[in-house]
Design an enzyme around this catalytic site. Structure first.
Site, short mmCIF file in Angstrom:
data_model
loop_
_atom_site.label_atom_id
_atom_site.label_comp_id
_atom_site.label_asym_id
_atom_site.label_seq_id
_atom_site.Cartn_x
_atom_site.Cartn_y
_atom_site.Cartn_z
N LYS A 111 0.82 -1.33 0.06
CA LYS A 111 -0.36 0.24 -0.13
C LYS A 111 0.34 0.86 0.04
O LYS A 111 0.56 2.11 -0.52
CB LYS A 111 -1.34 0.31 0.97
CG LYS A 111 -2.66 -1.00 1.06
CD LYS A 111 -3.31 -0.39 1.65
CE LYS A 111 -4.41 -1.96 1.31
NZ LYS A 111 -5.08 -2.61 2.41
N LYS A 194 -4.42 -9.62 -6.50
CA LYS A 194 -5.38 -9.84 -5.83
C LYS A 194 -6.77 -9.69 -6.21
O LYS A 194 -7.11 -8.36 -6.58
CB LYS A 194 -5.48 -9.96 -4.45
CG LYS A 194 -5.74 -10.64 -2.63
CD LYS A 194 -6.18 -10.10 -1.92
CE LYS A 194 -6.13 -9.14 -1.71
NZ LYS A 194 -6.46 -8.62 -0.75
N LYS A 197 -11.53 -5.33 -3.29
CA LYS A 197 -13.36 -4.55 -2.99
C LYS A 197 -12.82 -3.42 -3.48
O LYS A 197 -13.22 -2.40 -3.80
CB LYS A 197 -14.25 -4.76 -2.08
CG LYS A 197 -13.07 -4.41 -1.09
CD LYS A 197 -14.45 -5.00 0.50
CE LYS A 197 -12.82 -5.44 1.62
NZ LYS A 197 -13.06 -6.40 2.69
P1 TYM Z 1 -10.51 -8.72 4.21
O1 TYM Z 1 -11.64 -7.54 4.86
O2 TYM Z 1 -9.52 -7.95 3.30
O3 TYM Z 1 -10.69 -9.85 4.28
C1 TYM Z 1 -11.70 -10.86 4.24
C2 TYM Z 1 -11.42 -11.72 4.07
O4 TYM Z 1 -11.27 -12.41 3.30
C3 TYM Z 1 -10.10 -12.73 2.35
N1 TYM Z 1 -10.01 -12.89 1.23
C4 TYM Z 1 -9.46 -12.90 -0.04
N2 TYM Z 1 -9.83 -14.34 0.57
C5 TYM Z 1 -8.68 -15.06 -0.94
N3 TYM Z 1 -8.83 -14.22 -2.27
C6 TYM Z 1 -9.65 -13.03 -1.93
N4 TYM Z 1 -8.94 -12.14 -3.27
C7 TYM Z 1 -9.23 -12.18 -1.38
N5 TYM Z 1 -9.99 -11.22 -0.91
C8 TYM Z 1 -9.99 -11.25 0.40
C9 TYM Z 1 -8.90 -12.85 3.75
O5 TYM Z 1 -7.56 -12.64 3.88
C10 TYM Z 1 -9.65 -12.68 4.93
O6 TYM Z 1 -9.58 -13.58 5.20
N6 TYM Z 1 -7.39 -7.50 8.08
C11 TYM Z 1 -8.48 -8.37 7.67
C12 TYM Z 1 -9.94 -8.27 8.66
C13 TYM Z 1 -8.78 -8.78 10.05
C14 TYM Z 1 -9.10 -10.36 11.28
C15 TYM Z 1 -8.95 -9.90 11.80
C16 TYM Z 1 -8.97 -11.54 9.93
C17 TYM Z 1 -9.30 -8.08 11.07
N7 TYM Z 1 -9.34 -8.71 12.52
C18 TYM Z 1 -8.76 -10.77 13.35
C19 TYM Z 1 -8.65 -12.83 10.73
C20 TYM Z 1 -8.69 -11.84 12.13
C21 TYM Z 1 -8.96 -8.14 6.17
O7 TYM Z 1 -8.61 -6.91 6.37
O8 TYM Z 1 -9.52 -8.96 5.92
#
Ligand code: TYM
Length: 328
Positions: A111, A194, A197
């Site tokens: 980022k 990847k 969104k």
């Molecule tokens: P976030 O909101 O970016 O994504 C949510 C979850 O979806 C998975 N993911 C994907 N998996 C496969 N292919 C993709 N293209 C893809 N895009 C998203 C992410 O790996 C994630 O599991 N920091 C985290 C949210 C979070 C969290 C936590 C997760 C905050 N605290 C504690 C687990 C435990 C995040 O930004 O995910």
């Protein structure tokens, strides 16, 4: 029963990537784990958000969790910021995390590179520590996430071990659960990155609430090579490999099984089958979502959820503060 903790940031519409990488796992695992799944609104504000949109995204995520099959009797659903102990523990953990560790986080580095030095927030930098506190507050045994979050779970493990060594056993050291198929679903227009969104080119990203026509159009126009063979080869054929992965994940198949099934198909007919698979998975979810989104259920589930998690988190935070020597 072992505990599962995970969350999703409400920064935009949920994607097929977050469904395959995360939500599908929550649904499969929540029958066998004491499950805590939240909406990571505090993580969302690490980048600028519009208030009304943020709130709508939060509600949408909870409705989608329910529509995908998370049973609110078995899983506790909540909004991260409604439990003040996430931030409380995060500060304490920040004081036990090294700058060098955060400097190594690839998501931040990416980022930072993209945005240059244009006013990135400190929150974006320390965000992995908030994620560690989300997990350690509840003594999670497992954390189902996509591949991009694995490094953050590893950091969480390091912080937990360091804290335990210094103050005596306090935190469970959690294990990430990364799906075998679909740990990193790629963008349909640029299959080297990847599916996300927050991307500008929405043609490369399938949203869970996209209409059938839009889904079909996006998949049929996915970038592929000119080889016309359904073979998994991420380096030389990233586009077709991504579609194979999506099909494999949605049908619980191995990559080789998909290759075998579609040997002899051309790209057009294969894409059409992938589009059918995505539409058939998402149609019932969308129907349930429409029933749930304007019902009282979302509010009721969240009220019940926050009440439960605050009690657990308060006890953990007290234990930590006592060990560190905070307060009287
Ligand atoms: P976030 O909101 O970016 O994504 C949510 C979850 O979806 C998975 N993911 C994907 N998996 C496969 N292919 C993709 N293209 C893809 N895009 C998203 C992410 O790996 C994630 O599991 N920091 C985290 C949210 C979070 C969290 C936590 C997760 C905050 N605290 C504690 C687990 C435990 C995040 O930004 O995910």
């Amino acid at each position: 029963m072992e505990r599962l903790v995970s969350g999703i940031k409400p920064t935009g519409g949920l994607t097929l990537g977050s469904y395959i990488g995360a939500i599908k796992q929550f649904v499969e695992l929540h029958k066998n784990y004491e499950t805590f799944v939240f909406v990571a609104d505090m993580h969302a504000i690490t980048t600028p958000q519009e208030k009304e949109k943020l709130r709508q995204n939060m509600k949408d995520i909870v409705a989608v969790y329910l529509a995908c099959g998370l049973d609110p009797e078995k899983a506790t659903l909540y909004i991260q910021s409604e439990n003040p102990y996430h931030a409380q523990l995060s500060w304490i953990l920040e004081c036990h995390t090294y700058l060098g560790e955060l400097n190594r986080m690839t998501q931040f580095k990416d980022k930072n590179q993209k945005q240059g030095d244009k006013n990135l927030s400190c929150g974006l930098y320390t965000y992995p520590v908030l994620m560690a506190s989300d997990i350690l507050l509840y003594d999670a045994d497992v954390v189902p996430v996509g591949d991009d979050q694995k490094q953050h779970v590893e950091l969480t493990r390091n912080i937990a071990e360091r804290f335990n060594n210094r103050y005596g056993n306090t935190f469970k050291v959690p294990e990430p659960i990364i799906p075998k198929a679909g740990a990193r679903i790629k963008d349909l227009q640029d299959p080297t990155k990847k599916m996300s969104k927050s991307d500008d080119d929405s043609r490369g990203c399938i949203l869970l609430l996209d209409s059938e026509e839009v889904i079909r159009k996006k998949i049929m126009s996915a970038v592929t090579d000119s080889d016309n063979k359904i073979i998994f080869d991420e380096k030389n054929k990233p586009g077709i490999s991504n579609l194979i992965m999506i099909y494999a994940a949605l049908n619980n198949l191995k990559v080789e099984e998909v290759e075998e099934k579609f040997a002899g198909y051309n790209y057009g007919s294969f894409k059409s089958e992938v589009a059918d698979a995505v539409i058939n998975t998402l149609r019932p979810i969308q129907e349930k979502y429409k029933e749930i989104i304007n019902s009282q259920l979302v509010e009721d589930v969240l009220d019940k959820g926050v009440e439960k998690v605050i009690k657990i988190a308060e006890a953990k935070c007290r234990e930590v503060q006592e060990k560190v020597g905070l307060g009287r």
